[in-house]
Design a protein around this motif. Structure first.
Motif, PDB file in Angstrom:
ATOM      1  N   GLU A  94      -1.288  -2.347  -7.228  1.00 49.64           N
ATOM      2  CA  GLU A  94      -2.075  -2.277  -5.992  1.00 49.64           C
ATOM      3  C   GLU A  94      -1.252  -1.734  -4.814  1.00 49.64           C
ATOM      4  O   GLU A  94      -0.089  -2.101  -4.640  1.00 49.64           O
ATOM      5  CB  GLU A  94      -2.552  -3.692  -5.669  1.00 49.64           C
ATOM      6  N   ASP A  95      -1.906  -0.892  -4.003  1.00 48.09           N
ATOM      7  CA  ASP A  95      -1.255  -0.273  -2.836  1.00 48.09           C
ATOM      8  C   ASP A  95       0.000   0.499  -3.232  1.00 48.09           C
ATOM      9  O   ASP A  95       0.949   0.566  -2.450  1.00 48.09           O
ATOM     10  CB  ASP A  95      -0.922  -1.316  -1.763  1.00 48.09           C
ATOM     11  N   ARG A  97       2.366  -0.165  -5.122  1.00 50.97           N
ATOM     12  CA  ARG A  97       3.615  -0.929  -5.280  1.00 50.97           C
ATOM     13  C   ARG A  97       4.162  -0.718  -6.690  1.00 50.97           C
ATOM     14  O   ARG A  97       3.439  -0.867  -7.666  1.00 50.97           O
ATOM     15  CB  ARG A  97       3.362  -2.414  -5.023  1.00 50.97           C
TER      16      ARG A  97
ATOM     17  N   PRO B   3      -0.609  -3.111   4.425  1.00 51.61           N
ATOM     18  CA  PRO B   3      -0.423  -3.953   3.241  1.00 51.61           C
ATOM     19  C   PRO B   3       0.703  -4.949   3.485  1.00 51.61           C
ATOM     20  O   PRO B   3       1.510  -4.771   4.394  1.00 51.61           O
ATOM     21  CB  PRO B   3      -0.031  -2.946   2.161  1.00 51.61           C
TER      22      PRO B   3
END
Lengths: 163, 163
Positions: A94-95, A97, B3
């Motif tokens: 996610e994002d 990462r 984030p």
């Protein structure tokens, strides 16, 4: 234009199926549908979570025939061109990462193309790009070709059962 | 929404600069400009190649003060939101192909935000996300904070010299 295939790093699967690109795309991106076909039976997908945007989560949990839950696979989407292309990876989550090196010992990027055929149906084209030759060899030895073909045939059967 | 930052994996740099988001974005994505500031002097960027699309190549070659060329850094873009956000990584290269584990022993995803400030100028916000804590520690020990601040000040000076 298709990117080049590197035979020592990539696994490729091309299958013509009686589904539209939209049906293939939805099969890969709607969690309720994905859970019904993504894992060759008698294994199954116990959980699936999808956030369909670049950097959005693509997560699933496989379950063995004995009911044992496998570790969660957490990846993310890289490119979304509905309904003809979808690129995702387990190397990032996610994002965007970075993920730790996965338990299986290899990570990959999965580049999917769903192309309509003149005679109806679509060509399913997957290019699975690995970090190194060992990763590619492990994935191949795990039964990539048979497993992905079997799963895809389950998606075709799912649509045929709905007619 | 930003984030979450994970302190054991991420390096963060926030600097307010007298540049517009457009100037920051162009500094990061125009090879002719990037070559003039991206590497703290007396090192320099000898080569830079940019294909500004998701999965497009971001490549550069650093050169030591003695003229020695370093190995090429080949990465790709993950997210492009001109002029306020740019995400790239060296974990993947052109067409999202996974890179081998880099020589330095760590890979990262660089998430950049360029936000206009009410009083003029912009906030430069970099979040650099590493695969593991060792990678973050190595990058920090190499002088991440000082190096990136110095490079950014070179971009500011470049614009001031053009006025």
């Amino acid at each position: 234009m298709n990117p080049p295939i590197l035979s020592h790093l990539d696994l490729e699967l091309i299958v013509d199926v009686p589904l539209t690109p939209e049906q293939l795309f939805e099969g890969w991106t709607n969690p309720d549908i994905l859970k019904k076909w993504f894992c060759p039976k008698p294994w199954k997908v116990a959980q699936c979570s999808i956030d369909l945007r670049p950097g959005g989560l693509f997560s699933n949990v496989m379950q063995s025939p004995e009911g044992e839950l496998m570790p969660e696979n957490r990846g993310c989407y890289l490119l979304i061109e509905k309904p003809t292309r979808l690129v995702w990876t387990g190397i990032l989550q996610e994002d965007f990462r970075p993920n730790p090196i996965p338990q299986l010992g290899f990570g990959f990027v999965c580049d999917l193309r769903f192309t309509p055929l003149a005679q109806g149906g679509s060509r399913f084209h997957a290019v699975v790009k690995h970090t190194d030759t060992e990763g590619k060899a492990k994935h191949e030895a795990m039964g990539f070709d048979q497993g992905w073909r079997l799963a895809l045939s389950q998606l075709v059967e799912l649509h045929q059962s709905l007619r």
